[in-house]
Every structure is written in C-alpha cells, then in structure tokens.
Design an enzyme around this catalytic site. Structure first.
Site, PDB file in Angstrom:
ATOM      1  N   VAL A 221      20.896 111.319 -19.222  1.00 48.14           N
ATOM      2  CA  VAL A 221      19.958 110.435 -18.528  1.00 48.14           C
ATOM      3  C   VAL A 221      19.629 111.072 -17.189  1.00 48.14           C
ATOM      4  CG1 VAL A 221      19.711 108.163 -17.433  1.00 48.14           C
ATOM      5  CG2 VAL A 221      20.823 108.355 -19.669  1.00 48.14           C
ATOM      6  N   GLY A 222      18.359 111.085 -16.841  1.00 42.24           N
ATOM      7  CA  GLY A 222      17.945 111.688 -15.573  1.00 42.24           C
ATOM      8  C   GLY A 222      17.826 110.652 -14.465  1.00 42.24           C
ATOM      9  N   ASP A 223      17.058 111.000 -13.461  1.00 44.60           N
ATOM     10  CA  ASP A 223      16.888 110.113 -12.308  1.00 44.60           C
ATOM     11  C   ASP A 223      15.904 108.972 -12.574  1.00 44.60           C
ATOM     12  OD1 ASP A 223      14.814 112.122 -12.495  1.00 44.60           O
ATOM     13  OD2 ASP A 223      14.066 111.385 -10.582  1.00 44.60           O
TER      14      ASP A 223
ATOM     15  N   THR B  85       7.296 113.384 -16.148  1.00 47.28           N
ATOM     16  CA  THR B  85       7.527 111.997 -15.750  1.00 47.28           C
ATOM     17  C   THR B  85       6.278 111.453 -15.117  1.00 47.28           C
ATOM     18  OG1 THR B  85       9.814 112.482 -15.192  1.00 47.28           O
ATOM     19  CG2 THR B  85       8.864 110.570 -14.124  1.00 47.28           C
TER      20      THR B  85
ATOM     21  N   THR C  30       9.751 113.030  -9.241  1.00 42.75           N
ATOM     22  CA  THR C  30       9.610 113.768 -10.493  1.00 42.75           C
ATOM     23  C   THR C  30      10.284 115.125 -10.315  1.00 42.75           C
ATOM     24  OG1 THR C  30       8.050 114.652 -12.132  1.00 42.75           O
ATOM     25  CG2 THR C  30       7.345 114.694  -9.840  1.00 42.75           C
ATOM     26  N   GLY C  31      10.681 115.714 -11.412  1.00 43.83           N
ATOM     27  CA  GLY C  31      11.363 117.004 -11.332  1.00 43.83           C
ATOM     28  C   GLY C  31      12.768 116.888 -11.886  1.00 43.83           C
TER      29      GLY C  31
ATOM     30  N   GLY D  16      16.055 115.793 -12.486  1.00 40.52           N
ATOM     31  CA  GLY D  16      16.688 114.539 -12.084  1.00 40.52           C
ATOM     32  C   GLY D  16      18.065 114.678 -11.482  1.00 40.52           C
TER      33      GLY D  16
HETATM   34  N1  ASP Z   1      12.820 113.469 -13.577  1.00 40.81           N
HETATM   35  C1  ASP Z   1      12.835 113.656 -14.994  1.00 40.81           C
HETATM   36  C2  ASP Z   1      14.248 113.798 -15.470  1.00 40.81           C
HETATM   37  O1  ASP Z   1      15.061 114.416 -14.807  1.00 40.81           O
HETATM   38  C3  ASP Z   1      12.065 114.812 -15.491  1.00 40.81           C
HETATM   39  C4  ASP Z   1      10.775 115.187 -14.826  1.00 40.81           C
HETATM   40  O2  ASP Z   1      10.313 114.554 -13.894  1.00 40.81           O
HETATM   41  O3  ASP Z   1      10.171 116.148 -15.250  1.00 40.81           O
HETATM   42  O4  ASP Z   1      14.535 113.359 -16.553  1.00 40.81           O
END
Ligand code: ASP
Length: 341
Positions: free
Chosen positions: A231-233, A202, A253-254, A256
């Site tokens: 769907v993520g965050d 992200t 990020t990470g 979600g």
């Molecule tokens: N936050 C993003 C999601 O969960 C993924 C990511 O940041 O790597 O879709």
C-alpha cells in the site's frame, strides 16, 4: 445549453468578484445561481490528465455544489478511463498480475474514508466515501473492502485490460522493479507504451466550493509491479491527502514510501498554517524528504500540490516534469511545477 449558460455566467461572476472583490456584485450577476457565492470555487489536481477530471469537478462546483461531491465526481474520470494505466480500470497490476487499488477522501469536517488494496471495483473513491459515510471506521482493506463494496451494490469487474496485461507480461521477462521518474504523465492514453517499464500513477485532487469549504480525494493503482499487498501513500490520510478546512489541503503523487515517512500532505498543511504559501509549503516538504532520506529521495519523483483557504494554490516536486491542472472561474490550465533537481 442551459448548463453552458450557467457556466458562462458563473465565469463572468468569477472575474467580477476577482476584479471588484465585492461578493454582492457577484451575487446580483448570478441571479440563476441558487447558492450564495461567498468564494470563488477552484479545483486543482495532479498531472496533465487532471484537466479532464477537473472539468467534471467544475460542473459540480459551478452549480454551487459541494467540494466533496466535486472531488469524487472529478477523480472518477481517470478511474474509469481504460487508457489511464495508473488509476482504476486499466491500472497496471502488481507483480502477480492483480490490479489492486488504493483511494481516500476527506471532507471539510475532518471526516475521512479510505480503501487499501481493493480489487475488482472500478471506483474505489466511491467505496472510500461510503466507508466514511456508512461505517464507524476510516479504513477498510483487501477482501474486507471488497465485501463491503459488493454488499453496497458495487459490481465486481475484471480491471486488467489487455494492454495492461501485455505490459505486465513484458515486465515479467526481467522482473526488475525500479520506479521510473514522471511515468505518471506518460502512462496516460496515447503516451503509454505497453512494452515499456511503467511504474505508477495517481490522481490527487483538492477543491474549494462556493461556501469556502475544502475537500480532497486521491486514487491510484499504486506502483506498477509492486509486491502483492503493498500500500502506498495515496490512501493514507495525512500522507497522500490531507484537508484542514481552517487552513487548506494538500495531496501527493510519486513514490509513496518517501511520502509516508514524512506524512507529507499533513506537513504541507501544517506549514501553510505557519504562514507559508502553498508553493513554499510544498517546497519545504520536498526538502524534508531529502533531509530524512538523502540517499533514496533524490533518485525518485514525488510532487506535492496544495490549496489554501484564500483559494491560492501551488506545487513543488523533487524532479522536473511534474504538472498539475487548475480550473476556476478565471482559468483552465496546466502548470509545470518547479523542482529541486
Ligand atoms: N503515490 C502512488 C503510490 O505510491 C504512486 C504514484 O503517485 O505514482 O502508490
């Protein structure tokens, strides 16, 4: 050349304003900058690849442009980069082989726009901005988002590049879904291994312009090999991004799922409202994630990044290895972030 001269003057102006604290001195040094400089513009974004995105955003900010335009321009860089396997074109697909994109944008007037599970469009962030500016809604999802984009002149494209297709075909051999910590940085360009288990990535970006106005953008292809429709965050206002122009902004990020359950970015901003520095607000938010999910959160990576109204910035992560990029009149660099584990 002209742009470069302007930029150099602006850098000087940034340092002068910093050293003297006097905006009037700064102004007289910058006779070719039209917008009165009340604040030092700054842009910050997630991961090492944020550096190139910041450079594009900085071109807007250094000319006195708006933070909203800067963040849109900035995140379009990784969106269009086929070597970035986590954002936009070249993003890794879901388990059905479909590249589905999530993005949101928020400005200094609490206006926001978001697209979820959007396929075939290289710049979901620009569609999100159009949702914000041209519709009475905040979120458009799936086919509705695609139809809206197409009817507004966006082109339908195949976003699955040969290398992302190859990575997906390789994944299909085992079909094992497990988010890999810090895969975001490795997914970029030469660090990417098409045969590896690549999971997510992200770019979250927030910026303050010369008027002191803050905006943010967040865009992603989400977790690779997610279920179709997940769907993520990142496109969820308050989770992956939040902007409160009185206080500051935050992005995430990470994984979600962990961010959504605590509405992470909004929490960071509220903690800054209570007086925490950006870094401490991010740290408290990461601690909250562990408190609400002590079994799951320690196994994954999540990082938060924040900017306050004074132009101070900071970040915190669950795991080692999260980085963010900063660009302002004084520095262009990548910071390694402190973490709980
Ligand atoms: N936050 C993003 C999601 O969960 C993924 C990511 O940041 O790597 O879709």
């Amino acid at each position: 050349m002209h742009t470069r001269r302007r930029f150099m003057k602006f850098s000087l102006l940034g340092s002068a304003a910093l050293l003297t604290g006097s905006h009037s001195i700064a102004k007289s040094l910058a006779d070719n900058i039209v917008t009165p400089v009340k604040n030092d513009p700054v842009v910050i974004s997630t991961w090492d690849f944020g550096k190139e995105a910041n450079a594009a955003a900085w071109e807007v900010l250094a000319k006195g442009g708006k933070a909203l335009d800067a963040v849109e321009t900035g995140v379009k860089v990784p969106e269009a980069d086929p070597d970035n396997h986590s954002v936009g074109y070249g993003g890794l697909p879901d388990r059905d082989g479909r590249v589905t994109l999530d993005a949101c944008i928020m400005d200094e007037r609490y206006r926001c726009g978001s697209v979820m599970c959007l396929e075939h469009i290289v710049h979901p962030i620009s569609v999100a901005r159009m949702v914000m500016e041209k519709t009475p809604h905040v979120i458009l999802a799936g086919d509705g988002a695609l139809q809206f984009a197409l009817s507004n002149g966006f082109k339908k494209e195949n976003l699955l590049t040969p290398s992302s297709k190859k990575a997906w075909e390789n994944w299909l051999k085992k079909e094992h879904y497990e988010p890999e910590i810090n895969i975001e940085n490795q997914l970029h360009g030469k660090h990417h291994h098409p045969g590896g288990v690549d999971n997510h990535d992200t770019i979250g970006m927030v910026a303050m312009d010369a008027n002191g106005d803050i905006s943010g953008a967040c865009t992603t292809s989400g977790m690779a090999y997610k279920m179709h429709g997940r769907v993520g965050d990142s496109p969820v206002i308050g989770a992956g991004l939040y902007v409160d122009n009185e206080i500051g902004a935050a992005t995430a990020t990470g994984v979600g799922e962990e961010v959504i359950r605590i509405v992470g970015s909004h929490l960071v901003v509220e903690l800054m409202r209570q007086g925490y520095t950006p870094e401490d607000a991010c740290k408290k938010t990461v601690e909250r994630m562990i408190k609400v999910n002590p079994e799951g959160a320690p196994k994954v990576q999540v990082g938060f990044l924040a900017l306050n109204k004074k132009g101070e910035y900071g970040a915190y992560a669950l795991q080692k290895g999260f980085t963010y990029a900063v660009r302002n009149g004084r520095e262009e660099r990548i910071y390694t972030v402190k973490s709980i584990y």
